[in-house]
Motif scaffolding. Sequence first.
Motif, PDB file in Angstrom:
ATOM      1  N   THR A 130       2.892  -0.398  -8.330  1.00 20.17           N
ATOM      2  CA  THR A 130       1.579  -0.388  -8.974  1.00 20.17           C
ATOM      3  C   THR A 130       1.625   0.332 -10.318  1.00 20.17           C
ATOM      4  O   THR A 130       1.076  -0.149 -11.320  1.00 20.17           O
ATOM      5  N   TRP A 166       2.124  -3.115  -0.902  1.00 20.02           N
ATOM      6  CA  TRP A 166       2.517  -2.698  -2.253  1.00 20.02           C
ATOM      7  C   TRP A 166       2.782  -1.201  -2.275  1.00 20.02           C
ATOM      8  O   TRP A 166       2.031  -0.418  -1.721  1.00 20.02           O
ATOM      9  N   ARG A 196      -6.260  -3.433  -9.142  1.00 19.95           N
ATOM     10  CA  ARG A 196      -6.411  -3.143  -7.720  1.00 19.95           C
ATOM     11  C   ARG A 196      -5.051  -3.109  -7.042  1.00 19.95           C
ATOM     12  O   ARG A 196      -4.709  -2.158  -6.342  1.00 19.95           O
ATOM     13  N   THR A 197      -4.248  -4.164  -7.222  1.00 25.45           N
ATOM     14  CA  THR A 197      -2.849  -4.223  -6.785  1.00 25.45           C
ATOM     15  C   THR A 197      -2.064  -4.864  -7.933  1.00 25.45           C
ATOM     16  O   THR A 197      -2.661  -5.393  -8.885  1.00 25.45           O
ATOM     17  N   SER A 249      -3.749  -1.587   0.737  1.00 25.63           N
ATOM     18  CA  SER A 249      -2.844  -2.735   0.696  1.00 25.63           C
ATOM     19  C   SER A 249      -1.426  -2.230   0.916  1.00 25.63           C
ATOM     20  O   SER A 249      -0.654  -2.072  -0.041  1.00 25.63           O
ATOM     21  N   LEU A 255      -0.009   1.821  -1.123  1.00 25.61           N
ATOM     22  CA  LEU A 255      -1.464   1.751  -1.296  1.00 25.61           C
ATOM     23  C   LEU A 255      -2.119   1.720   0.084  1.00 25.61           C
ATOM     24  O   LEU A 255      -1.775   0.868   0.918  1.00 25.61           O
TER      25      LEU A 255
END
Length: 726
Positions: free
Chosen positions: A679, A674, A537-538, A671, A668
């Motif tokens: 990533t 990040w 996800r992150t 998020s 992202l």
Amino acid sequence: MEFVLLSAKLQDWYKEPREEQRVSVPVLHQACVALYEDRKWYRAQVTGRPGGRQVEVQYVDFGNKKLVSVSDLRKIKDEFFSVPSRAIHCCLSDVVPPDGDVWTEACRRRFISLAHQKLVIVMATGEPPQTQPLPVRLFESSLDGPLDSIAELLVQEQLASFTEGLEPPAEGEPAVWDPPLESGSALPAVEEAQSEEALDLPSQLKLIHQLKDLNVRVSHVNSPSSFYVQLGQSGPQLQRSGPQRSGVRAQRMSELVEEQCEHLEHQDLVWELDQELTEERPVPVTLLRSNETGKLVSMADFLDSKGPAAPPGTRCAGSDGDPVPPVPPTPQPRPAPRTVASAEKVETGPYRPPSLPGLGPASLRVTAVGEDGLLHARTPDAEAVRRRLGERLQQSMKTLPRQRAYTWRTVRGLAVRGPDMLWYRGQLLELLGGHVKVQDVDSGLVENIPVVHVYPTLLCDDTPQLSVSCQLHGIQPVGGRWQCDAVALLRELLLSRRVDVEVRALRGPEDAVLGPFISPKLPQEGEPFQVKVKHLRTPNELFLWPLEGSSEQHLEGEHLEEALSRINDDMEATQHLTDMRQGGPCLAQYSDGRFYRARVDALSGVEPVRVLVQHVDFGSEDSLPPARLRRLPAALLRFPPQALEVKVSGFGPPSGGGEQEEEEGAVLSYSPGWSLKATMDMLHMLHGHITAAIVAREPELTVLLYNEDGELVHLPLVSSGLAELE
């Protein structure tokens, strides 16, 4: 100018879509803001609901109507009610169609060419009820010479006829169209003053029948009997007058005072204007009258001397020249602020599951055949309950509930008002614009019903559902899907008939007893174990699965992959998901066409209904329609999820280091701390031999990840400035 400012505010407020602004269930006569063909927002009102995802709206500042999508409607902000609607509904007086019936297309086109989007002069000839258009006479604007009546032009061209008893003016005689004045009017005849300086008029037609030579613009035309005009001037404030108008102002003020003081008509009154004339009522003035000695004294002083006409300590101007105290502003009544009702949040659960017949021979009455080939039937006991239930349903809803806008996100069971004006019990399947797809829980019939006929409340919830879903044993449709002609044949053979059946197997309401997925057994804290990363996800939030011991997990000699393959080979044996509670287990169809274990997270959409699920064996999320969800067999709950959500300890996003990436859109979206580069680099480093060690279990499962060299996997991100140590 106020409409220019209003339009600018509308575009600025609605340029960015906001979820709370959307209109989920439009209601007739609802005030709103609608998008037009020029991709701009205008004030509107809902005037019709033809069905589907479209509504008819009227743009209140122009008068035209248009079909728009529900997605192009927005809730109107309270401050946008402050300016009155600009378009005024009018009709051309004194003329009728030549045949006395309807206006011809030629007349309509000619009227449009004469008036549409042009400045014309209007004179009101009457004051009809509020629901009727205002009868007016229109004249073409002209700098010099007599004005041309549009009605006369239509009559001369034989496109219209004068009403009975009305004759056109004689040849060469200019027509005089003075509007009638009402007796007792508060406005005196001030033609001379009007020629010198025009008054600013409000954007409403309260006094339009008392005025003449009013310039308007025709904004929309349906026919000579229905068109809309916009006033050229809309400022309600009367401007300050020069010395040349003092006589007119004095005459008008004197008449207003005499109207307010009719009981003092026999007295010799002298008045003085305290301030410039405004729209404020009552107008603040000082009244003087003669006392017993013939001396002029203030009316306020006279009343004060006679009794409690003024508050104690208050002294008004008199003959002795005392200063006049400031006149306190008179509080004006204000209309209650107009509000638009927001969607009401309501939650209802499902009706109780039906009682199933026992295994073996049984007698059922078929009540419905679904598009998926499922039969819906009632047992003899359910038939007897249905007759008694009908009376209870009507008694429980003696009055029609008030229609409101609902969110529908958490509504399952509801009450349905049928075309026979009787009440039925149903469950919500899908929301389709102004309609909802509802299934009658006592017959199994599925229908699309307008939202105005359904209410989110449970009726007789102590009585279980009476309809039982049945599937024909050993029969598969050609092509894996029931065709329309096959369903029609089943309905012709079975619908509303009592049949003898043999119950071969029972599948109860599994969703009523299914619990959450079981938790896997994990190593002790600090003990390293090999893992496989399944979803990222992150960089520090991901899903993984221990490799040690996972391959030995089986149930009755069958592994999870084998059980899923067996279920996918016979999906007709599974039922559609009806329990969409948060955290509930289910089977969700992936993009490869196969079904995998999942968990319901939330409803991600209402029009149409979409459900956000998470694949518990992979960690990925998906938004799916209910048609791609199935009930999870209870046996599959005994396998723990094959993807554990963990947080990687020891590092986090850089503080302020991703501003440039955020400006370039390389972050992202869910998020922003990040970057995409961090990533992708983390994803590349997680390939190969990865070892994990549990750091903490509460409040969330936290681990440290090591590569095959025994080093922390996140150190390269820190050294490159894409992450920071915590």
